[in-house]
Design a protein around this motif. Structure first.
Motif, PDB file in Angstrom:
ATOM      1  N   SER A 223     -41.116 -94.739   7.543  1.00  0.00           N
ATOM      2  CA  SER A 223     -41.325 -95.885   6.647  1.00  0.00           C
ATOM      3  C   SER A 223     -42.761 -95.949   6.138  1.00  0.00           C
ATOM      4  O   SER A 223     -42.999 -96.295   4.991  1.00  0.00           O
TER       5      SER A 223
ATOM      6  N   ALA B  98     -37.484-103.976   8.497  1.00  0.00           N
ATOM      7  CA  ALA B  98     -37.034-104.145   7.116  1.00  0.00           C
ATOM      8  C   ALA B  98     -38.213-104.385   6.193  1.00  0.00           C
ATOM      9  O   ALA B  98     -38.269-103.866   5.080  1.00  0.00           O
ATOM     10  N   GLN B  99     -39.170-105.159   6.681  1.00  0.00           N
ATOM     11  CA  GLN B  99     -40.325-105.444   5.838  1.00  0.00           C
ATOM     12  C   GLN B  99     -41.215-104.226   5.653  1.00  0.00           C
ATOM     13  O   GLN B  99     -41.844-104.053   4.619  1.00  0.00           O
ATOM     14  N   LYS B 101     -40.076-101.434   5.171  1.00  0.00           N
ATOM     15  CA  LYS B 101     -39.405-100.692   4.106  1.00  0.00           C
ATOM     16  C   LYS B 101     -39.505-101.414   2.774  1.00  0.00           C
ATOM     17  O   LYS B 101     -38.890-101.018   1.795  1.00  0.00           O
ATOM     18  N   LEU B 103     -38.739-104.756   2.081  1.00  0.00           N
ATOM     19  CA  LEU B 103     -37.920-105.938   1.799  1.00  0.00           C
ATOM     20  C   LEU B 103     -38.756-107.205   2.018  1.00  0.00           C
ATOM     21  O   LEU B 103     -39.637-107.229   2.865  1.00  0.00           O
ATOM     22  N   ALA B 108     -34.565-109.954   3.742  1.00  0.00           N
ATOM     23  CA  ALA B 108     -34.213-109.257   4.977  1.00  0.00           C
ATOM     24  C   ALA B 108     -33.393-110.175   5.878  1.00  0.00           C
ATOM     25  O   ALA B 108     -32.396-109.768   6.480  1.00  0.00           O
ATOM     26  N   LEU B 112     -29.661-109.474   7.093  1.00  0.00           N
ATOM     27  CA  LEU B 112     -29.468-109.302   8.533  1.00  0.00           C
ATOM     28  C   LEU B 112     -28.344-110.198   9.035  1.00  0.00           C
ATOM     29  O   LEU B 112     -27.531-109.786   9.866  1.00  0.00           O
ATOM     30  N   THR B 144     -30.814-101.617  11.129  1.00  0.00           N
ATOM     31  CA  THR B 144     -32.160-101.552  10.567  1.00  0.00           C
ATOM     32  C   THR B 144     -32.314-100.350   9.635  1.00  0.00           C
ATOM     33  O   THR B 144     -33.134-100.375   8.722  1.00  0.00           O
ATOM     34  N   LEU B 147     -30.342-101.436   6.242  1.00  0.00           N
ATOM     35  CA  LEU B 147     -30.523-102.798   5.735  1.00  0.00           C
ATOM     36  C   LEU B 147     -31.132-102.857   4.333  1.00  0.00           C
ATOM     37  O   LEU B 147     -30.748-103.675   3.512  1.00  0.00           O
ATOM     38  N   HIS B 148     -32.074-101.977   4.057  1.00  0.00           N
ATOM     39  CA  HIS B 148     -32.739-102.052   2.754  1.00  0.00           C
ATOM     40  C   HIS B 148     -31.941-101.353   1.656  1.00  0.00           C
ATOM     41  O   HIS B 148     -32.449-101.155   0.557  1.00  0.00           O
TER      42      HIS B 148
END
Lengths: 451, 308
Positions: A223, B98-99, B101, B103, B108, B112, B144, B147-148
């Motif tokens: 990431s 998620a953040q 990545k 989002l 997110a 979720l 996870t 999710l994005h």
């Protein structure tokens, strides 16, 4: 994001809270307990038997013979006459006495006496006897010269000189400073940087190991860039540390003011004291009211505060923060490398040693710098980036030419940038390596390999 | 249009070559299987696509462009070695990842909730990961990863550690994601799932590509001219009346009737076999036995290792 997570997860831990509150107490305990032990007197009553062959140290009073050296609360003397040392040695254990002091008849010429005992005699006892007897012998020798009124002359000659350090500041004012206090401030600053680097540096290392062993590292580096992860971790942990320090300083301030109020209530009533202390914590501005306080009868506490004032707080706090932050960053990068190179914490030992060695060296140089802050050794070590955060801190309160600070500072920043660059490369390779015990040769290979 | 193109990728680790000029084209919207025995270099290739490590030679293209950091948010990666922060709470952790990545927190959170409901794990939100079982943690990690809603999903051994029910759940999700337009690359040893899911495969053995292509073509290529016949009638008559061009390999009888496997010599068609069989017995079913991916896998890998 990474910074936030590192920061928040650490701050939310229970141990953080506990350390934040207990920190000042523990720190105080570290300082006070050795002091307490050092000053703690031996409370056991000891009786020393004196065999005085010279007869020079025996006084004859109404209660029989007694030793000229005065007894203390815990140290008693008994003069024994007509017994030879050899006969006493045989039955010494049963007597329950602490030691036997043997004063030979030629003590004035030989200047030596002997203490016999079955145990090692304590330095305190020996020291006390030595000092008292020296005084006595000096008196005897003086008396043998037969000078009139010698005692009186001596009394008059004896001097205790009080040397006060007055600094001339640039704006033409004078300031009184106490070398001991200045030394203490520098020492405390250096020591705090040392502990901070050591404690939070190894937290960075543990964090890296945790990510590695839990294998989440692969998800994260898919990431974000490994370098971002590393810096995020270092900065996050650093902020945690700063927060903790601020809390400590806050608590210590309360603690100190509380103690001061409890033990020196009269001080709080003098307006100057309040001026001085508020001045100290508020800004670097000099308060003219403080200057007027140059009084012969400066109270000890007040002297400390005026001395503190002679250190420009802005410079002190500024340089402290600078060395604190960059010293930490430099070492944290190295700790991150170690963390990336191992699989578990037990393997870190051999890799840590070369990293903390310069830090410990810094502490030693710092101790020597306290005696001679401008000598060549402290100078060079305050230039070398690996030791400069600790060593420079103790020099700064004494006043260091600005170019030295600038040079040492830019060297430190430069090394930090270089080290982080190197660390990033090694880290990138290291975090994905499992199941191998790595040494520095291996790490060197990663560095060259990835470039 | 290929979403991912690997062009002659070479990766060396100290002393040995993990990937030797491996090329691969992953069409957009397909499910791509990356197969190979342990240690063949699958995970290394996936790591290179994820930009965790860089190739020594060759290049990876994402939609025709050399892959770069901006593409990270369009990729979801489930590594073979699963891992989450053990001390962190499930929900917080999922939000954090998620953040990372890209989002937003609210988005997110919204997604979720949907996923947690779908996987029936809503009440795990406040639990720490170390309190979960391995399978439970895997579910969280899967969520996870996807999710994005990235364009490309990379799963390294996605089914290991799941029970059959959850494997099915996962397969459904993977197919659903394909339907929604995602491209999926996954590596696995589970050949049944390959047949079920994949459109294309690459088989890597000992750092080299040994087999590549559309799965239907590959099976065609590896056909062995075997046919399974279910019939009723006299077995003696069957063996007696069989033409010499055909070989009876195996015959068995069970409650459903009798079954026989035949092989046709090279150059003959299956029509001739049917014509022959119709004369001597009554055919109830007739179909070609295509080799399973499992057979192909074993054959190719064994062949390749014999060559070395």
């Amino acid at each position: 994001m990474i910074i936030r997570r590192e920061y928040l997860t650490r701050i939310r831990k229970k141990s953080f809270l506990i350390m934040s509150i207990l920190g000042p107490f523990i720190f105080a305990a570290y300082v006070l307990i050795p002091m307490y032990f050092a000053t703690m007197e031996d409370k056991e009553e000891k009786t020393v038997v004196v065999i005085d062959d010279s007869k020079l140290f025996t006084q004859y009073g109404p209660q029989g013979p007694s030793f000229v050296v005065p007894e203390t609360e815990y140290l008693k003397f008994i003069i024994i006459e007509g017994v030879s040392l050899e006969t006493y040695q045989a039955g010494f254990d049963e007597t329950g006495y602490y030691a036997v002091l043997f004063i030979p008849s030629n003590i004035l010429a030989s200047e030596s006496s002997l203490i016999y005992s079955t145990n090692q005699t304590s330095i305190e006892v020996t020291g006390y006897i030595k000092q008292s007897m020296e005084e006595e012998i000096e008196h005897l020798k003086l008396a043998s010269h037969d000078i009139q009124d010698i005692e009186q002359i001596l009394m008059e000659v004896e001097t205790s000189l009080n040397v006060r350090n007055i600094k001339w500041t640039k704006d033409g004012k004078t300031q009184e400073s106490n070398t001991g206090v200045i030394m203490g401030v520098g020492y405390l600053g250096g020591l705090m940087i040392f502990f901070f680097i050591f404690f939070f540096g190894s937290q960075v290392m543990r964090g890296v190991i945790e990510e590695k062993t839990s294998r989440i590292i692969e998800v994260i580096v898919s990431s974000v860039r490994p370098f971002q992860l590393m810096m995020g971790k270092i900065i996050g942990v650093g902020l945690t540390g700063l927060t903790q320090f601020l809390i400590w300083i806050f608590f210590s301030f309360i603690l100190i003011t509380g103690l001061k109020a409890a033990f020196f209530p009269e001080l709080n009533q003098t307006p100057t004291e309040q001026v001085v202390s508020s001045d100290l914590f508020d800004s670097g501005a000099m308060n003219p009211a403080g200057q007027a306080m140059m009084d012969e009868e400066l109270d000890m506490v007040e002297e400390i505060f005026t001395s503190l004032k002679s250190i420009n707080p802005a410079v002190m706090i500024g340089s402290f923060l600078f060395y604190f932050i960059f010293g930490y960053l430099l070492y944290a990068a190295m700790f991150a490398v170690i963390g990336s190179a191992v699989d578990n914490e037990t393997d870190t030992q051999q890799l840590i040693l070369p990293v903390i060695l310069p830090l410990i060296l810094g502490i030693y140089v710092m101790l020597s710098a306290m005696n001679n802050p401008d000598g060549p050794l402290p100078f060079w070590f305050s230039m070398i980036p690996f030791t400069s955060p600790v060593v420079m801190m103790v020099r700064i309160p004494f006043g260091v030419p600005w170019w030295q600070v600038a040079l040492s500072g830019s060297l430190l920043v430069g090394t930090f940038i270089g080290m982080t660059w190197v660390a990033g490369k090694v880290y990138r390779t290291g975090i994905l390596m499992y199941g191998k015990k790595n040494n520095y040769r291996e790490i060197w290979k990663w560095l060259r390999y990835s470039s | 249009m290929n979403l991912i193109t690997a062009d002659a990728v070479v990766k060396d680790f100290s002393g040995h070559r993990a990937l030797n000029r491996v090329s691969m084209e992953v069409p957009e919207g397909s499910i791509y299987g990356l197969l190979g025995p342990n240690g063949a270099g699958k995970t290394t290739l996936l790591r290179i696509i994820n930009q965790i490590t860089a190739p020594d030679e060759g290049a990876i293209l994402f939609e025709g462009q050399p892959i770069n950091s901006d593409h990270r948010s369009q990729i979801g990666y489930l590594p073979e070695e699963r891992g989450l922060y053990k001390k962190m709470k499930v929900g917080e952790q999922a939000l954090y990842l998620a953040q990372l990545k890209g989002l937003s927190k609210s988005e997110a959170m919204k997604r979720l909730k949907i996923w947690f409901e779908k996987f029936e794990i809503g009440d795990w939100w406040g639990k720490k990961v170390e309190e979960l079982s391995k399978g439970m943690a895997q579910k969280v990690q899967f969520i996870t990863t996807v999710l994005h809603e990235p364009k490309l999903l990379i799963f390294d051994e996605p089914f290991s550690g799941f029970d059959p029910i959850n494997v099915n759940l996962l397969k459904q999700e993977i197919l659903q994601m394909k339907k929604n337009g995602a491209t999926i690359i996954f590596s696995t040893h589970n050949m049944a799932s390959v047949e079920e899911l994949c459109d294309h495969i690459t088989l890597i053995n000992a750092s080299e590509t040994v087999l590549q292509g559309e799965i239907s073509h590959i099976r065609e290529q590896y056909r062995t001219s075997r046919y399974l016949v279910t019939f009723t009638g006299d077995r003696e008559k069957l063996t007696g009346g069989l033409d010499s061009r055909f070989e009876l390999l195996y015959m068995e009888e069970n409650g459903m009737g009798q079954k026989a496997t035949f092989r046709i010599r090279e150059g003959e068609g299956s029509g001739d076999l049917i014509r022959n069989l119709v004369e001597i017995t009554e055919i109830k079913a007739f179909h070609e036995i295509l080799p399973s991916m499992n057979d192909i896998f074993i054959e190719v890998v064994n062949d390749a290792s014999k060559k070395n």
